[in-house]
Design a protein around this motif. Structure first.
Motif, mmCIF file in Angstrom:
data_model
loop_
_atom_site.group_PDB
_atom_site.id
_atom_site.type_symbol
_atom_site.label_atom_id
_atom_site.label_comp_id
_atom_site.label_asym_id
_atom_site.label_seq_id
_atom_site.Cartn_x
_atom_site.Cartn_y
_atom_site.Cartn_z
ATOM 1 N N GLN A 82 0.842 -1.184 0.000
ATOM 2 C CA GLN A 82 0.000 0.000 0.000
ATOM 3 C C GLN A 82 0.883 1.240 0.000
ATOM 4 O OE1 GLN A 82 -2.619 0.347 3.338
ATOM 5 N NE2 GLN A 82 -3.634 2.163 2.571
ATOM 6 N N ALA A 83 0.593 2.163 -0.931
ATOM 7 C CA ALA A 83 1.368 3.390 -1.019
ATOM 8 C C ALA A 83 1.084 4.247 0.198
ATOM 9 C CB ALA A 83 1.001 4.139 -2.297
ATOM 10 N N GLU A 84 2.096 5.038 0.583
ATOM 11 C CA GLU A 84 1.952 5.892 1.755
ATOM 12 C C GLU A 84 1.087 7.113 1.478
ATOM 13 O OE1 GLU A 84 5.914 3.794 1.799
ATOM 14 O OE2 GLU A 84 4.896 5.117 0.380
ATOM 15 N N LEU A 85 0.990 7.481 0.223
ATOM 16 C CA LEU A 85 0.192 8.637 -0.176
ATOM 17 C C LEU A 85 -0.882 8.188 -1.153
ATOM 18 C CD1 LEU A 85 3.120 11.161 -0.793
ATOM 19 C CD2 LEU A 85 1.655 11.019 1.227
ATOM 20 N N GLU A 86 -1.964 8.913 -1.194
ATOM 21 C CA GLU A 86 -3.062 8.574 -2.099
ATOM 22 C C GLU A 86 -3.558 9.825 -2.794
ATOM 23 O OE1 GLU A 86 -6.206 6.426 -0.265
ATOM 24 O OE2 GLU A 86 -7.500 6.447 -2.025
ATOM 25 N N GLU A 87 -3.602 9.762 -4.127
ATOM 26 C CA GLU A 87 -4.086 10.878 -4.930
ATOM 27 C C GLU A 87 -5.521 10.625 -5.365
ATOM 28 O OE1 GLU A 87 0.250 9.984 -6.148
ATOM 29 O OE2 GLU A 87 -1.613 8.885 -5.828
ATOM 30 N N SER A 88 -6.235 11.700 -5.578
ATOM 31 C CA SER A 88 -7.589 11.614 -6.130
ATOM 32 C C SER A 88 -7.891 12.888 -6.899
ATOM 33 C CB SER A 88 -8.617 11.419 -5.004
ATOM 34 O OG SER A 88 -8.601 12.523 -4.120
ATOM 35 N N TRP A 110 5.528 7.936 -2.095
ATOM 36 C CA TRP A 110 4.841 8.195 -3.360
ATOM 37 C C TRP A 110 3.448 7.596 -3.334
ATOM 38 C CZ3 TRP A 110 6.721 10.919 -7.579
ATOM 39 C CH2 TRP A 110 8.068 11.292 -7.518
ATOM 40 N N GLY A 111 2.562 8.224 -4.087
ATOM 41 C CA GLY A 111 1.262 7.641 -4.316
ATOM 42 C C GLY A 111 1.263 6.855 -5.616
ATOM 43 N N GLN A 112 0.129 6.272 -5.932
ATOM 44 C CA GLN A 112 0.020 5.459 -7.151
ATOM 45 C C GLN A 112 -0.407 6.276 -8.354
ATOM 46 O OE1 GLN A 112 -2.493 2.144 -6.016
ATOM 47 N NE2 GLN A 112 -0.744 1.045 -5.147
ATOM 48 N N GLY A 113 -0.766 7.520 -8.129
ATOM 49 C CA GLY A 113 -1.061 8.414 -9.236
ATOM 50 C C GLY A 113 -2.529 8.521 -9.568
ATOM 51 N N THR A 114 -2.867 9.636 -10.187
ATOM 52 C CA THR A 114 -4.218 9.850 -10.704
ATOM 53 C C THR A 114 -4.093 10.442 -12.106
ATOM 54 O OG1 THR A 114 -6.382 10.864 -10.225
ATOM 55 C CG2 THR A 114 -4.442 12.164 -9.657
ATOM 56 N N LYS A 156 -4.330 22.592 -20.324
ATOM 57 C CA LYS A 156 -3.932 22.481 -21.720
ATOM 58 C C LYS A 156 -3.675 21.016 -22.058
ATOM 59 C CE LYS A 156 -1.651 26.969 -21.341
ATOM 60 N NZ LYS A 156 -0.375 27.720 -21.482
ATOM 61 N N PRO A 157 -3.748 20.640 -23.313
ATOM 62 C CA PRO A 157 -3.506 19.239 -23.685
ATOM 63 C C PRO A 157 -2.165 18.708 -23.197
ATOM 64 C CG PRO A 157 -4.559 20.366 -25.496
ATOM 65 C CD PRO A 157 -4.256 21.421 -24.462
ATOM 66 N N ASN A 158 -1.126 19.557 -23.149
ATOM 67 C CA ASN A 158 0.168 19.047 -22.680
ATOM 68 C C ASN A 158 0.248 18.950 -21.157
ATOM 69 O OD1 ASN A 158 0.430 21.726 -22.075
ATOM 70 N ND2 ASN A 158 2.160 22.115 -23.442
ATOM 71 N N ASP A 159 -0.853 19.225 -20.463
ATOM 72 C CA ASP A 159 -0.926 18.925 -19.030
ATOM 73 C C ASP A 159 -1.333 17.474 -18.802
ATOM 74 O OD1 ASP A 159 -2.354 22.172 -18.492
ATOM 75 O OD2 ASP A 159 -0.307 21.529 -18.011
ATOM 76 N N THR A 160 -1.680 16.792 -19.849
ATOM 77 C CA THR A 160 -2.095 15.397 -19.756
ATOM 78 C C THR A 160 -0.980 14.527 -19.190
ATOM 79 O OG1 THR A 160 -3.680 15.572 -21.566
ATOM 80 C CG2 THR A 160 -2.787 13.388 -21.118
ATOM 81 N N GLY A 161 -1.344 13.640 -18.291
ATOM 82 C CA GLY A 161 -0.373 12.719 -17.720
ATOM 83 C C GLY A 161 -0.878 12.119 -16.431
ATOM 84 N N MET A 162 -0.061 11.238 -15.881
ATOM 85 C CA MET A 162 -0.337 10.680 -14.572
ATOM 86 C C MET A 162 0.274 11.611 -13.537
ATOM 87 S SD MET A 162 -1.862 8.102 -13.137
ATOM 88 C CE MET A 162 -1.823 6.645 -14.183
ATOM 89 N N TYR A 163 -0.514 12.029 -12.585
ATOM 90 C CA TYR A 163 -0.057 12.961 -11.560
ATOM 91 C C TYR A 163 0.181 12.205 -10.253
ATOM 92 C CZ TYR A 163 -0.872 17.073 -14.417
ATOM 93 O OH TYR A 163 -0.789 18.023 -15.402
#
Length: 127
Positions: free
Chosen positions: A1-7, A117-121, A88-95
């Protein structure tokens, strides 16, 4: 389990907004007492720092995020939020949310200096 969680990720059109949140699954990890940053990564690219908040005092933004993104800490809920406007479109990605408690990163944007780290959103911005 990741220590951080994104949403808060999702799909928006260019010009839209999203609000990402980062919380900790560790009761001992107070986000007001750590060095924390948001990173993003798209396929085939290196992980890029977007915004950071150190000990709830020092704030950092990448050049691409300045004027559009705002990082904030809600101490009551132990949550760090990233408000992203005029996307913007170039903001696309896993955060990803990342943090380190025991030592200040040599550079706020240096991903290797963060230990939690979290697992990303996923954020997708269409034109």
């Amino acid at each position: 389990q990741a220590e951080l969680e994104e949403s808060g990720g999702g799909s928006v059109h260019a010009g839209g907004s999203l609000r990402l949140s980062c919380t900790s699954s560790l009761s001992s990890l107070k986000l007001s007492e750590v060095y924390l940053a948001w990173f993003r990564q798209s396929p085939g690219t290196e992980r890029e720092a977007v915004a950071g908040v150190f000990h709830a005092i020092d704030i950092y933004y990448s050049d691409s995020a300045k004027g559009r993104f705002a990082i904030s800490l809600d101490q009551a809920s132990n949550t760090v939020n990233l408000q992203m406007n005029n996307l913007k479109p170039n903001d696309t990605g896993m955060y990803y949310c990342a943090a380190v408690a025991w030592r200040r990163p040599r550079r706020w944007s240096l991903s290797s200096d963060y230990t939690y780290w979290g697992q990303g959103t996923q954020v997708t911005v269409s034109s």
